[in-house]
Design an enzyme around this catalytic site. Structure first.
Site, short mmCIF file in Angstrom:
data_model
loop_
_atom_site.label_atom_id
_atom_site.label_comp_id
_atom_site.label_asym_id
_atom_site.label_seq_id
_atom_site.Cartn_x
_atom_site.Cartn_y
_atom_site.Cartn_z
N HIS A 123 0.84 -1.20 0.00
CA HIS A 123 0.00 0.00 0.00
C HIS A 123 0.87 1.25 0.00
O HIS A 123 1.87 1.32 0.73
CB HIS A 123 -0.91 0.00 1.24
CG HIS A 123 -2.08 0.93 1.12
ND1 HIS A 123 -1.96 2.29 1.35
CD2 HIS A 123 -3.38 0.71 0.79
CE1 HIS A 123 -3.13 2.85 1.18
NE2 HIS A 123 -4.02 1.92 0.84
N GLU A 125 0.47 4.11 1.33
CA GLU A 125 0.60 4.76 2.65
C GLU A 125 1.71 4.11 3.46
O GLU A 125 2.54 4.80 4.08
CB GLU A 125 -0.73 4.65 3.41
CG GLU A 125 -0.66 5.22 4.82
CD GLU A 125 -1.91 4.94 5.63
OE1 GLU A 125 -1.79 4.81 6.86
OE2 GLU A 125 -3.01 4.85 5.04
N THR A 160 -3.33 3.54 8.79
CA THR A 160 -4.49 4.20 9.41
C THR A 160 -5.77 3.40 9.30
O THR A 160 -6.72 3.65 10.06
CB THR A 160 -4.70 5.59 8.79
OG1 THR A 160 -4.83 5.46 7.37
CG2 THR A 160 -3.55 6.52 9.12
N SER A 216 -9.75 0.34 -3.45
CA SER A 216 -9.72 1.04 -2.16
C SER A 216 -9.68 0.04 -1.02
O SER A 216 -10.60 -0.79 -0.86
CB SER A 216 -10.95 1.95 -2.02
OG SER A 216 -11.07 2.44 -0.71
N SER A 260 -13.35 7.18 0.05
CA SER A 260 -13.01 7.89 -1.18
C SER A 260 -14.20 8.06 -2.12
O SER A 260 -14.03 8.38 -3.29
CB SER A 260 -11.89 7.15 -1.92
OG SER A 260 -10.76 7.02 -1.10
#
Length: 671
Positions: A123, A125, A160, A216, A260
């Site tokens: 990912h 992030e 997160t 997502s 999103s």
């Protein structure tokens, strides 16, 4: 068909902020504007931004002065450094929660700590956070991937969108390895709220629609949570993907969306669902007129119409009433079916046989309850959610608890301490946490101790914040030591030192308190840094010195008890907490070399009060003046000139001299 929208759905703060920054930049900037990778994981939004002149690129542009927007997932410091070297204008749209995780990772790395990053290695992030660790980052997806490190201290941050239960399990596993863990919970609270809202909605509807990008991570997680409730769930990116068959028999339909997903797409999907409902109206009415024949394995709803000792009859709207055998009523042994259901109750059952030898429909309530419970249990384990259960049986090594399925609670996980008699929990409702489960093997292990430990830690934190010196609180004595007693204040133990138990001298705390006593004590000192509390018991008891002058006036005689001897005299107790000194010169009418020549500890004597000083808590006493036979009563205190002849007269009569009376006192002061 009723369409219900989850209370938390659609754009989160970080995504909304990123889009607003991108649109503002497009309006205010000249020249090309790029996003480094997709700004968010939603293809419709990315296409809309491209139409507004904000294009997606996978590497920094080469032209000076170009504008690049850092997406909400963030990037590593190497990208920012490269942009600075190329003189590229950077608009940082990193989600504040992601930026916090990056900052924590950097701080830990600067302290020299190995930094575990809990999340999906691929990912963006997680890749961005990893870049801030300066080569000290270790990406893991769970407990099983923890590799040993040489350092005694480690750091931990999380993606997160990680489940809280996974994060807590990693923290516990690191601590069990003897490591000192600097754990920073960087999970976004909005993610948990969105997942909880979707879970609650999915449990109350017939069909669930989850809207969001197929790539997502948080949207895919929402879809999985809804599926685990047993409700048919469909993940779509747009209204065009909806199919009429999904809603043909649905009375209520739930709708949620990933972080999103813009409101416009959610509204479009909702409008399309309502249109399909109208198209299916006539077909639904025709289906309702037909009497269905349930098939084996099908979940049906019905109303209890009759209860016998061995079976329960249920009307499920079929050609014949269904029968639930007693053993299929619950996951535990049932002696009386009326303890489980009542006539008129609406229950769900799984069809075991569509027709037995007698043509009856055989049902199982236990299997329906279990199927419904498994999804909730898996979610509870993953998120660390507390669930309720009822203790049904005491078995070897622990308890069997009904949590929708049969769960085992080991004796060591029933309470914070050892429990000798487990039978006291029978038929009690308990709050527990799922710590292990295997659906295929029908195995569930739960812990009440984990819940109690968390409550204890929370109460301890609250106590430390609210306790103030001088405050009076209640507590229970948990254990005694030679130097005092530890008192449970409801989350934190305070020390009641032996010197603070009573106004009088005691040799052991057991003389005043015992384990299990409920006490009211005063807070003397709070050390929040070290989590230590000092308590006092005597402070809330009457102080015997408050009115000592009234109780023991000068020149009066009172009974007393010798409590200890010293070289200069004897200490006697007038009452618990009030002691006075009989100086060696006042023990007898003769010269006394040692106090034990006249008195011994524990002896009861009569003493005369010579003086009282309540401020210094001192009382001067005399045995000599009580025991002197034929001695005249004590006269008022005289000045020095008047006392000289008396001393001289005593000297002539071979009585005690000034040296006899005060000599040892002077020696004591010289020492």
């Amino acid at each position: 068909m009723e369409v219900r929208l989850a209370s938390k759905a659609g754009f989160c703060y970080g995504v909304k902020r990123a889009i607003e920054l991108a649109l503002t930049t497009a309006e205010e900037s000249e020249g090309p504007i790029y996003t480094l990778g997709p700004l968010i994981h939603n293809p419709q939004v990315v296409r809309d931004l491209a139409n507004r002149g904000i294009k997606e690129i996978n590497a920094l542009p080469q032209t000076e002065g170009d504008t690049v927007i850092i997406r909400s997932h963030g990037v590593g410091p190497d990208i920012l450094q490269e942009a600075q070297e190329k003189d590229v204008k950077v608009i940082d749209a990193t989600c504040p929660f992601v930026a916090r995780a990056q900052r924590y990772a950097r701080e830990m790395a600067e302290q020299g700590l190995p930094v575990y990053i809990l999340g999906d290695p691929g990912h963006p992030e997680v890749q961005g956070i990893l870049g801030w660790t300066k080569g000290k980052g270790i990406v893991i997806e769970g407990v099983e991937e923890i590799n040993p490190v040489e350092d005694p201290r480690v750091g931990l941050v999380a993606q997160t969108t990680q489940p809280l239960a996974n994060y807590q399990a990693v923290v516990e596993a690191l601590q069990k390895k003897g490591l000192q863990v600097d754990a920073r919970n960087t999970i976004c609270h909005a993610t948990g709220e969105r997942q909880q809202a979707a879970l609650e909605l999915a449990k109350t509807v017939d069909v669930m629609i989850v809207v969001g990008g197929k790539e997502s991570a948080n949207t895919k997680k929402l879809a999985r949570i809804c599926q685990e409730t047993g409700t048919p769930t469909y993940h779509v990116e747009s209204a065009q993907e909806l199919q009429e068959d999904w809603f043909r028999e649905a009375g209520t339909c739930g709708l949620t969306a990933g972080a999103s997903t813009p409101d416009a797409i959610i509204e479009e999907v909702k409008r399309r669902m309502n249109e399909m409902d109208q198209m299916n109206g006539e077909e639904a009415m025709q289906d309702a007129m037909e009497v269905k024949s349930p098939r084996a394995g099908e979940l049906v709803k019905g109303v209890v119409v009759q209860i016998g000792m061995d079976e329960v009859m249920v009307d499920v709207g079929a050609k014949s009433e269904g029968v639930v055998p007693r053993k299929e009523l619950a996951c535990y042994g049932v002696d009386n079916p009326q303890d489980v259901v009542k006539v008129g109750d609406e229950i769900e059952c799984v069809v075991i046989k569509s027709e037995d030898n007698e043509g009856r429909l055989i049902l199982s309530k236990e299997r329906a309850d279990a199927e419904k419970a498994w999804g909730g249990l898996e979610e509870a384990m993953e998120n660390g959610t507390v669930i309720q259960g009822t203790v049904r049986e005491v078995v070897k090594g622990g308890l069997l608890v009904d949590v929708g399925v049969r769960a085992f609670m080991p004796a060591s996980l029933v309470d914070r301490g050892y429990v000798e008699d487990l039978s006291k929990y029978l038929n009690e409702q308990v709050s527990v946490r799922v710590i292990e489960m295997n659906k295929q093997r029908k195995k569930v292990v739960i812990s009440r101790k984990a819940v109690l430990e968390e409550e204890y830690a929370r109460k301890r934190e609250e106590l430390l914040e609210t306790l103030e010196e001088g405050q009076t609180v209640k507590g229970i004595v948990r254990r005694l030591t030679q130097f005092g007693a530890f008192v449970d204040l409801g989350g934190l133990d305070g020390l009641l030192h032996i010197s603070e138990m009573s106004w009088h001298r005691i040799n052991h705390p057991s003389e005043v308190v015992k384990a299990g006593d409920e006490l009211e004590v005063m807070v003397l000192k709070v050390d929040r840094e070290n989590e230590k509390i000092s308590l006092g018991l005597k402070q809330i008891l009457p102080n015997p010195w408050d009115n000592v002058e009234e109780k023991y006036p000068v020149d009066k005689i009172f009974p007393a008890k010798v409590v200890r001897l010293a070289s200069f005299g004897a200490f006697v107790q007038l009452e618990p907490g009030v002691e006075g000194l009989v100086h060696i010169s006042h023990l007898a009418d003769r010269h006394v070399a040692k106090p034990d020549e006249v008195v011994r500890e524990g002896e009861e004597v009569n003493v005369k009060v010579l003086s009282v000083d309540p401020v210094e808590k001192r009382i001067r006493l005399s045995i000599r003046e009580v025991n002197s036979e034929g001695r005249p009563a004590r006269e008022p205190r005289q000045n020095k000139q008047e006392t000289a002849p008396v001393v001289e007269e005593n000297k002539e009569e071979n009585g005690p001299t000034l040296g006899d009376v005060f000599g040892d006192m002077f020696k004591q002061e010289e020492k």
